[in-house]
Design a protein around this motif. Structure first.
Motif, PDB file in Angstrom:
ATOM      1  N   ASP A 107      45.080  -8.618  40.562  1.00  0.00           N
ATOM      2  CA  ASP A 107      45.640  -9.337  41.711  1.00  0.00           C
ATOM      3  C   ASP A 107      46.891 -10.102  41.307  1.00  0.00           C
ATOM      4  O   ASP A 107      47.798 -10.282  42.103  1.00  0.00           O
ATOM      5  N   LEU A 157      36.765  -9.167  43.301  1.00  0.00           N
ATOM      6  CA  LEU A 157      36.878 -10.246  42.308  1.00  0.00           C
ATOM      7  C   LEU A 157      38.355 -10.509  42.010  1.00  0.00           C
ATOM      8  O   LEU A 157      39.085  -9.583  41.669  1.00  0.00           O
ATOM      9  N   PRO A 158      38.826 -11.762  42.153  1.00  0.00           N
ATOM     10  CA  PRO A 158      40.225 -12.044  41.831  1.00  0.00           C
ATOM     11  C   PRO A 158      40.458 -11.945  40.316  1.00  0.00           C
ATOM     12  O   PRO A 158      39.837 -12.673  39.553  1.00  0.00           O
ATOM     13  N   VAL A 159      41.349 -11.032  39.923  1.00  0.00           N
ATOM     14  CA  VAL A 159      41.605 -10.813  38.496  1.00  0.00           C
ATOM     15  C   VAL A 159      43.069 -11.118  38.176  1.00  0.00           C
ATOM     16  O   VAL A 159      43.977 -10.592  38.819  1.00  0.00           O
ATOM     17  N   THR A 160      43.271 -11.959  37.176  1.00  0.00           N
ATOM     18  CA  THR A 160      44.603 -12.234  36.645  1.00  0.00           C
ATOM     19  C   THR A 160      44.675 -11.572  35.280  1.00  0.00           C
ATOM     20  O   THR A 160      43.815 -11.814  34.430  1.00  0.00           O
ATOM     21  N   GLY A 214      36.149 -15.603  39.575  1.00  0.00           N
ATOM     22  CA  GLY A 214      37.415 -14.977  39.201  1.00  0.00           C
ATOM     23  C   GLY A 214      37.380 -14.579  37.742  1.00  0.00           C
ATOM     24  O   GLY A 214      36.433 -14.912  37.022  1.00  0.00           O
ATOM     25  N   LEU A 217      34.199 -18.690  35.970  1.00  0.00           N
ATOM     26  CA  LEU A 217      35.421 -17.978  35.611  1.00  0.00           C
ATOM     27  C   LEU A 217      35.138 -17.174  34.350  1.00  0.00           C
ATOM     28  O   LEU A 217      34.680 -17.728  33.345  1.00  0.00           O
TER      29      LEU A 217
END
Length: 168
Positions: free
Chosen positions: A155, A134-137, A104, A35
């Protein structure tokens, strides 16, 4: 002993040199599924506390522009957190963090900088250019920032006030 004194001294100096490189954030990350936490905003410690307490076995790589003292303190307190020093909005920095093989990313807003949400959007764009899926918060400090962050490819967008719920 099996190892001569010279060999032991050499190994010790290699380990010390590596530790210094880690504190300076100069190492290349070879891990995958990790992460990436970008930025060092006012919530960064809470985020690291939650992530390390959850201890989901995911390694954490912090990408940011910390000074050596802050970096050294951070690495001492959060065992297993790795550091890549540099601007997370720069693709080369994210490549050193092995963004292509990360699991992520979380992009934290930095309220101490003007235009924090725009900067978060730039970091999000850089992450997505390294790896589009790529899951991005991303953290929006201003409600108006949410739409920009979504357009940049985040995302999930979390506004500062909802951060505790997100961490749970």
């Amino acid at each position: 002993g099996l190892l001569g004194a010279g060999t032991t001294a050499t190994i010790a100096s290699i380990l010390v040199a590596r530790r210094i490189r880690e504190e300076r954030g100069l190492v290349e990350i070879r891990a995958s599924g990790h992460l990436i936490v970008c930025g060092w905003g006012q919530h960064a410690e809470r985020v690291l506390d939650s992530l390390t307490a959850a201890g989901r076995g995911t390694s954490i790589v912090l990408v940011g522009e910390l000074d050596v003292e802050a970096a050294s303190d951070l690495l001492a307190r959060y065992r297993g957190v790795r550091l890549v020093r540099g601007d997370p909005a720069v693709v080369a920095t994210l490549e050193r963090a092995n963004g292509r093989h990360a699991g992520g990313a979380i992009v934290l807003g930095d309220a101490s900088r003007p235009g924090a949400d725009e900067r978060t959007a730039l970091v999000t764009l850089a992450l997505k250019s390294v790896r589009p899926d790529l899951p991005v918060t991303a953290e929006a400090l201003d409600l108006k920032g949410e739409s920009h962050l979504r357009r940049a490819g985040a995302d999930e967008v979390v506004t500062s006030g909802e951060f505790n719920a997100f961490l749970l």
